[in-house]
Enzyme design. Structure first.
Site, mmCIF file in Angstrom:
data_model
loop_
_atom_site.group_PDB
_atom_site.id
_atom_site.type_symbol
_atom_site.label_atom_id
_atom_site.label_comp_id
_atom_site.label_asym_id
_atom_site.label_seq_id
_atom_site.Cartn_x
_atom_site.Cartn_y
_atom_site.Cartn_z
ATOM 1 N N LEU A 209 0.971 -1.230 0.030
ATOM 2 C CA LEU A 209 0.041 -0.011 0.152
ATOM 3 C C LEU A 209 1.033 1.249 -0.059
ATOM 4 O O LEU A 209 0.399 2.480 -0.227
ATOM 5 C CB LEU A 209 -0.885 0.154 1.163
ATOM 6 C CG LEU A 209 -1.725 -1.223 1.322
ATOM 7 C CD1 LEU A 209 -2.921 -0.896 2.557
ATOM 8 C CD2 LEU A 209 -2.453 -1.556 0.000
ATOM 9 N N ARG A 210 2.187 1.009 0.342
ATOM 10 C CA ARG A 210 2.976 2.203 -0.008
ATOM 11 C C ARG A 210 3.187 3.053 1.133
ATOM 12 O O ARG A 210 3.787 4.128 1.108
ATOM 13 C CB ARG A 210 3.098 2.667 -1.266
ATOM 14 C CG ARG A 210 3.164 2.102 -2.376
ATOM 15 C CD ARG A 210 4.258 1.170 -2.574
ATOM 16 N NE ARG A 210 4.426 0.557 -3.908
ATOM 17 C CZ ARG A 210 5.538 -0.487 -3.978
ATOM 18 N NH1 ARG A 210 6.363 -0.799 -2.880
ATOM 19 N NH2 ARG A 210 5.585 -0.723 -5.284
ATOM 20 N N ASP B 117 -0.490 -9.509 -5.933
ATOM 21 C CA ASP B 117 1.126 -8.905 -5.730
ATOM 22 C C ASP B 117 1.051 -7.572 -6.100
ATOM 23 O O ASP B 117 1.882 -6.959 -6.825
ATOM 24 C CB ASP B 117 1.875 -9.667 -6.555
ATOM 25 C CG ASP B 117 3.367 -9.538 -6.199
ATOM 26 O OD1 ASP B 117 3.688 -9.050 -5.172
ATOM 27 O OD2 ASP B 117 4.291 -9.822 -6.984
ATOM 28 N N HIS C 190 3.345 1.921 -8.457
ATOM 29 C CA HIS C 190 4.437 2.862 -8.462
ATOM 30 C C HIS C 190 4.161 4.117 -9.281
ATOM 31 O O HIS C 190 3.120 4.252 -10.036
ATOM 32 C CB HIS C 190 5.424 2.160 -9.524
ATOM 33 C CG HIS C 190 6.294 1.192 -9.052
ATOM 34 N ND1 HIS C 190 7.271 1.178 -7.913
ATOM 35 C CD2 HIS C 190 6.289 -0.268 -9.258
ATOM 36 C CE1 HIS C 190 7.494 0.044 -7.666
ATOM 37 N NE2 HIS C 190 7.409 -0.795 -8.406
#
Lengths: 323, 430
Positions: free
Chosen positions: B68-69, B310, B314
């Protein structure tokens, strides 16, 4: 759905990125044009006004004085203006992305980028992102391709052998890490030689070498039997560190080209090397300096070949603009 | 809509693999829970009726292993953006990997994620805690504390454990608390700087390769350590047919072993990177057609339990570099269900089996009381129209990451409504 990035709609070269995807007439055309530039034996290539007013930028992300110099000389002999941009020491060290660097240089109205980069695919990447009017020439990307080197090697072979079809060519050394070898193999097969052999230990061969259209040999003497052309590859010093080879000594014992081993090849076989050579590592001095070596001719033919590629790609551009 | 709203989902094909239900049944939700299936409970008054006729009503999907960054990589994506994307993909539970910055190796980081996710309210976010501190592969993480704080499993993520002794100790320690291990098995030395499968494409394009042995060596090691330590091992995002054969064999003696595959591995192969296509740069790499087919077969035979996205969003710049310099990963939440439905269309899986791989099976692997529709359970529901044909467009993605190789693909089957804890979190405007 493979759209060929380096050809225009008429099938002409608009970029020169790789040998892959080119047909025999493409390569023969480059060789013929190069021939016209190199026409007079013993005389210097004449300066011609073909690219007067054009700006060519050498964009080198990897150091290479000699390749850059031959491109620079070729551009100047075509009367183009040349900018040398060594990115290794300027932009990327300041954190600029490759695309930012490219945009900045485009703002300076370059007509062509000659690109060298340590990453495979870098020239393709740049070609995909440049303005439509700009050509890209790959001067070596990672382990992928070095197409002008391959064409100058073909030029050298044609000078000495004439016809490609009956030839057996052996490429010896570090195939896996060699962009030169990949481009040579594709060029030789495109030009229809009888056989391409690669000779190397398993650690220096790509995983699926045979899929490139070559016969694989691990023994140098067997591999050299009856070949017309022997191409030696440079062995990078750093290959000694990665557990790929035990020592330079053992490498030369097994794969170094000596006069004695060269006896296995045809009596009129020529010996080539893209340079710079490592004497006593992949080639003995007696061979490098011997009568069958054409290594220095390769260097001078390189200028004519690069002139041909530059004038062709920018010519295809001119054609696009007319059409 | 408040949490107490009563919702009547009418006329749909209710597909609940956990209970083996597959028939036209109504579903009644209230107070964030499933109230009844089939007949309305006494006194039920619907505040809202959703007409699901001609559609499939299944448990909300569980995506095992997403990035989820947040915190640390908010320039790529945020919990808010990715939970919205999840809702659009019919996903109600996201199991996030520990590779945030700081990594999830203390309850504090997890607590931060949990609170932000709660505030967003679009999906349940669960966490896989770190196996080692800072994922450095040296010192064990405080797994008991992580478990107490709510982490559902532990993993070292893509920071592969090079040291076999550390791997052994970490697995032993995790099994003390019966914590499932999510293993991304790959030998870091064999991988080295590789960025594509070591095969014909790597050979031709001169790209550094990752041999299949990088996976098989590590899976063999981790299987041996699993046997030795008795840990609950889940093999995550497998890419080689050979690895799955080894796992299938090991499962005969160990029922607690499980495995998953990323959905893109079932559709793409090494030749898709040809032309240096950075959107097909993934880790582990796309392998051969043979591997793809063996993964599909293993899925059909039940040796692979779970399909995951997965998900690795980005920013655009991460893919705008020469291929080896690009970041691996696909933004996959919104293509997980459409691609899985394509597996059904291609005869790899039956529809109930496919839905099980996205619901009941991941719940079983992580021991979660989710992924099923039963009275009293959380009202997490995905409704999709199995016949809707549509074109997937990267531009229209809800995820902050538009990095997808599936732009322009035509899919059959589209989410029409997602409910999380009884609230509608996604419903397209018509």
């Amino acid at each position: 759905m493979k759209h060929d990035l380096q050809l225009n709609q008429a099938g002409e070269l608009r970029h020169f990125l790789t040998i892959e995807g080119l047909r025999r007439p493409h390569l023969e055309q480059i060789l013929d044009i190069a021939e016209s530039f190199a026409a007079l034996p013993g005389r210097q290539v004449k300066k011609v006004p073909l690219l007067r007013g054009r700006i060519i930028t050498n964009l080198f992300f990897e150091n290479s004085t000699r390749t850059r110099t031959t491109f620079e000389l070729a551009a100047k002999l075509l009367s183009a203006d040349v900018i040398n941009f060594n990115v290794g020491v300027s932009a990327t060290s300041k954190g600029e992305t490759l695309l930012d660097t490219l945009r900045n240089l485009e703002a300076m109205h370059s007509d062509m980028f000659v690109v060298r980069h340590s990453h495979s695919g870098a020239a393709h990447f740049i070609a995909r992102h440049v303005n439509p009017g700009v050509s890209v020439i790959n001067a070596g990307d990672g382990w992928h391709a070095h197409p002008t080197q391959a064409v100058l090697d073909m030029f050298t072979i044609r000078k000495h052998k004439g016809d490609f079809t009956p030839l057996r060519v052996a490429i010896v050394g570090d195939i896996q890490h060699s962009r030169v070898a990949r481009s040579q193999i594709m060029a030789l097969n495109t030009l229809g030689v009888t056989e391409v052999r690669v000779i190397a230990p398993c650690t220096l061969l790509p995983a699926e070498a045979r899929s490139l259209g070559v016969h694989v040999y691990h023994d140098l003497e067997t591999g050299l039997e009856e070949v017309d052309v022997v191409i030696m590859l440079r062995l990078q010093r750093e290959r000694m560190d990665g557990a790929l080879l035990p020592s330079a000594h053992e490498y030369f014992q097994l794969y170094g080209l000596t006069e004695k081993r060269l006896q296995r090849a045809r009596p009129d076989a020529i010996v080539m090397h893209p340079g710079p050579i490592n004497r006593g590592v992949e080639i003995a001095s007696e061979v490098a300096d011997g009568s069958r070596s054409v290594i220095l001719q390769q260097v001078s033919y390189g200028i004519a070949v690069r002139m041909a590629v530059m004038s062709l790609t920018l010519g295809a551009r001119a054609g696009e603009q007319r059409g | 809509m408040t949490e107490t709203a009563n919702i009547h989902i009418r006329g749909g094909r209710l597909l609940d693999p956990a209970s083996g239900t597959d028939e036209e049944l109504d579903l009644f939700l209230g107070e964030g829970r499933v109230l009844a299936i089939g007949e309305a409970p006494a006194g039920f008054q619907a505040h809202q009726v959703i007409d699901a006729s001609g559609q499939v009503v299944c448990p909300g999907l569980i995506d095992l292993g997403v990035y989820l960054r947040e915190p640390g990589f908010e320039h790529k994506a945020t919990i808010a953006s990715e939970t919205r994307a999840a809702a659009r993909g019919g996903i109600t539970t996201l199991v996030c990997m520990p590779e945030t910055d700081p990594v999830i190796d203390t309850p504090a980081t997890w607590e931060l994620i949990r609170r932000r996710a709660k505030a967003c309210g679009n999906a349940r976010v669960l966490a896989v805690g770190a196996l080692t501190q800072r994922l450095a592969g040296e010192q064990l993480a405080e797994m008991a504390a992580l478990k107490a704080a709510g982490c559902v499993a532990v993993s070292n993520g893509r920071h592969r454990l090079a040291n076999t002794l550390v791997a052994r100790r970490a697995m032993e320690y995790a099994s003390t608390f019966d914590l499932p291990l999510v293993l991304c098995s790959e030998d870091p030395h064999l991988k080295a700087n590789g960025c594509v499968h070591e095969g014909a494409i790597a050979t031709r394009l001169g790209l550094p390769g990752i041999p299949s042995a990088a996976e098989t060596v590590a899976v063999a090691r981790d299987l041996a350590l699993t046997e030795h330590t008795g840990s609950r091992s889940h093999f995550h995002t497998l890419s080689t047919g050979r690895a799955i054969e080894m796992i299938a064999q090991a499962r005969r003696g160990n029922r607690r072993l499980s495995a998953d595959v990323a959905i893109h591995q079932l559709f793409l192969q090494e030749s898709d990177v040809d032309g240096f296509r950075a959107e097909c740069h993934v880790d582990p790499p796309l392998r051969t057609l043979g591997d793809r087919d063996r993964l599909r077969q293993a899925l059909g035979e039940g040796h692979i339990d779970v399909i995951c996205s997965d998900h690795q969003p980005h920013e655009a710049d991460a893919k705008r570099e020469p291929f080896p310099a690009t970041a691996p990963g696909i933004s996959g939440l919104e293509t997980l269900l459409p691609l899985t439905l394509r597996l059904v269309e291609e005869g790899v899986l039956t529809l109930p089996h496919a839905i099980a791989c996205l619901t009941a099976n991941p719940a079983a692997v992580l021991n979660l009381p989710l992924g099923r529709l039963e009275p009293g359970g959380s009202a997490d529901v995905c409704i999709f129209d199995p016949e809707a044909v549509w074109e997937f467009s990267a531009e229209k993605m809800a995820s902050a990451g538009r990095n997808t190789p599936f732009d322009g693909w035509e899919f059959r089957g589209r989410v029409t409504c997602t409910l999380f804890e009884g609230r509608i979190t996604y419903r397209p405007e018509t």
